[in-house]
Design an enzyme around this catalytic site. Sequence first.
Site, short mmCIF file in Angstrom:
data_model
loop_
_atom_site.label_atom_id
_atom_site.label_comp_id
_atom_site.label_asym_id
_atom_site.label_seq_id
_atom_site.Cartn_x
_atom_site.Cartn_y
_atom_site.Cartn_z
N ASP A 108 -55.98 66.87 52.69
CA ASP A 108 -57.22 66.53 53.11
C ASP A 108 -58.51 67.35 52.53
O ASP A 108 -58.79 68.32 52.83
CB ASP A 108 -57.38 66.07 53.75
CG ASP A 108 -58.56 64.36 54.18
OD1 ASP A 108 -59.67 64.72 54.05
OD2 ASP A 108 -57.49 63.35 54.72
N GLU A 130 -61.71 56.05 50.85
CA GLU A 130 -63.12 56.53 50.66
C GLU A 130 -63.97 57.54 49.78
O GLU A 130 -64.04 58.97 50.31
CB GLU A 130 -63.15 57.21 52.38
CG GLU A 130 -63.05 56.39 53.28
CD GLU A 130 -62.96 56.69 54.62
OE1 GLU A 130 -63.36 56.23 55.76
OE2 GLU A 130 -62.07 57.94 55.00
N HIS A 182 -61.59 63.31 49.41
CA HIS A 182 -61.05 63.76 50.19
C HIS A 182 -60.06 65.17 49.39
O HIS A 182 -58.86 65.25 50.58
CB HIS A 182 -59.78 62.84 51.23
CG HIS A 182 -60.08 62.03 52.33
ND1 HIS A 182 -60.77 62.25 53.51
CD2 HIS A 182 -61.34 60.39 52.13
CE1 HIS A 182 -61.11 61.54 54.06
NE2 HIS A 182 -61.23 60.17 53.06
C1 ACM Z 1 -58.53 55.67 56.03
O1 ACM Z 1 -58.14 55.32 57.94
N1 ACM Z 1 -59.34 56.19 55.96
C2 ACM Z 1 -57.47 55.07 55.64
#
Ligand code: ACM
Length: 634
Positions: free
Chosen positions: A200, A351, A274
């Site tokens: 991440d 995201e 991420h």
């Molecule tokens: C997530 O909770 N961003 C998969």
Amino acid sequence: MKKLVFIISFFVIANIAMAQIANDNRIAIIPQPVELHSTEGYFKLPQQITVAVPNIAESDFLIKDISKHFAIANRKISTTSKAVIHFSLNKVYDKTLGDEGYSLTVSRLAIQINANKPAGLFYAEQTLWQLLPKEIESKNVVKNVDWKIPCVTIKDYPRFAWRGLMFDVSRHFFTKEEVKDFIDNMVKYKYNLLHLHLTDDEGWRIEIKSLPKLTEVGAWNVKKVGTFGNFSVPTADEPRNYGGFYTQNDIKELVKYAKDRFVNILPEVDVPGHSLAAIASYPELSCTAGAENYKVRSGESIMNWTNHGFTAKVDNTLCPANEKVYDFLDKVFTELAQLFPFEYIHVGGDECAKNFWAESASVKQLMQKEGLKNMEEVQSYFEKRVEKIVESKGKKFIGWDEVLEGGLAPNAIVMSWRGMKGGIEAAKMGHEVIMSPTTYTYLDYMQGDKIIEPPVYAILRLSKAYQFEPVPDSVNEKLIIGGQANLWTEQVYNNRHLQYMVWPRAFAIAEAVWSPKSARNWKNFEKRVETHFARFDEAEIKYAPSIFDPAFDVTENDKGELKVQLSKEVDDIDIYYSFDNSYPDRFYPKYTEPLVVPKDASYLRVVTYRGNKKIGRNILMPIAELKSRLPKKK
Ligand code: ACM
């Protein structure tokens, strides 16, 4: 005649002894078994316990594990074919039990366990421990316990093959030993899938030998303490020595540790969003000029979140228009595929901010060349290429439900997190789905009111988690391969707090994915949860006691007075309160109806009791906080 009376009385007595006990409070198994019949009496643990196991490789671990548990009861075990505890593999496959089911019969004289496969024997073993007194969970030998197991017949098998827990080891690094501890606890509740979120913005946690900077640079950030997300931007002189990673040997050790316990590990490399840790290591993976100055995130703000969406302040995405990105991913997935025997690889996809892509000349060129109409189609282009790479390594592609946007890759499996919607859509297109919606399964959410829980942006109480139903109406249930609870660790700094966040909600999700839907019963479950709290006390595992604390709802009456409604998750407790700044106890006013807040009060204090025993925490609720929760006047 005497003889006849004797024989008749014998059968009557025997029959009474054999009578099935309804709601047997000696037994509290989580997840609830499919069938359970208990009768009076106990199997008492002899000093020397003889155990028979099948002649298979898996029995080595089984014996070790059994010995370890019985050592707590100060018992020695020996293996012999004429044993009091008998683990057997069925000669004829019992279709009802499947690969993970088992039958378990405890009589006064012996224990018989049957399964089709070794996994079933292992799950029977987990049930057996839950039938023993709670002290079996202790780390040390416990004496002066009446070591006995209630007589019972159980037939049990899981509802879903995929019973997952996700563990984010990126936001905060957790050691190999802590991951093992996580596995130890999850298998007690018959979870069989550990999803490791390995990468991440805050850290790349797995050694990739062909890309050494991922762990030389990408595994380290600046240690910050407080509320993650709003940390100060690190200065150049703050040491980047916080974090860590698993070497490939560590991963092999974890994979073996998990396999011994019938757990598959699903690795996740979260791309294209991420990805700041990867970009800080290899800036050429970014579309954005200046990426060579990017650093692994230390919890400072890097995104703008609004009710309508989000943008990135720092470009934390891989560049979909750069061939080097696909070469990079090829290397990563080559090594990942060699390390993890599980047939799936998770590639994230969630995201992904698109605002830097929208500015990028190379992305614009790609859109022209490939006829991509919008940024969702750009991500879809990326995901389809990633799917090909994953498949070229002999693995199946899983992504978060964003991978649906702009067109789903042909064989993708979808993990639905933004509610069930994405999962339903994917299943309607014939794709397999794992349900892990925020609404029921997000273990990073607060478990009660934010006035008492460590703050995060949303609440998920245990009673709500217990309502998780992985199969929505209207889809082919065969495509819902299971369910999963997710522990994100932005706000989880250590293993004790990790345990607090996971338990008891992971009990609820375990029951949703193992037990039959028809067995769901909140009141009965809640009582079993309390029994397991006592077991966790023995094991010194932390858990959230939030079910004993009330929830607060606030309204204003027509006189403009503040009204507070308190609600309970557990019926048989009472709430006591004060507005006079003193600590309430059970001699204070008991809450029976919504409270009108006295005009000059500054605080509402509440506490809960069961009978005369304090059970909840002391909660201090500022009246100003309650006022701030009133719906905004138009
Ligand atoms: C997530 O909770 N961003 C998969």
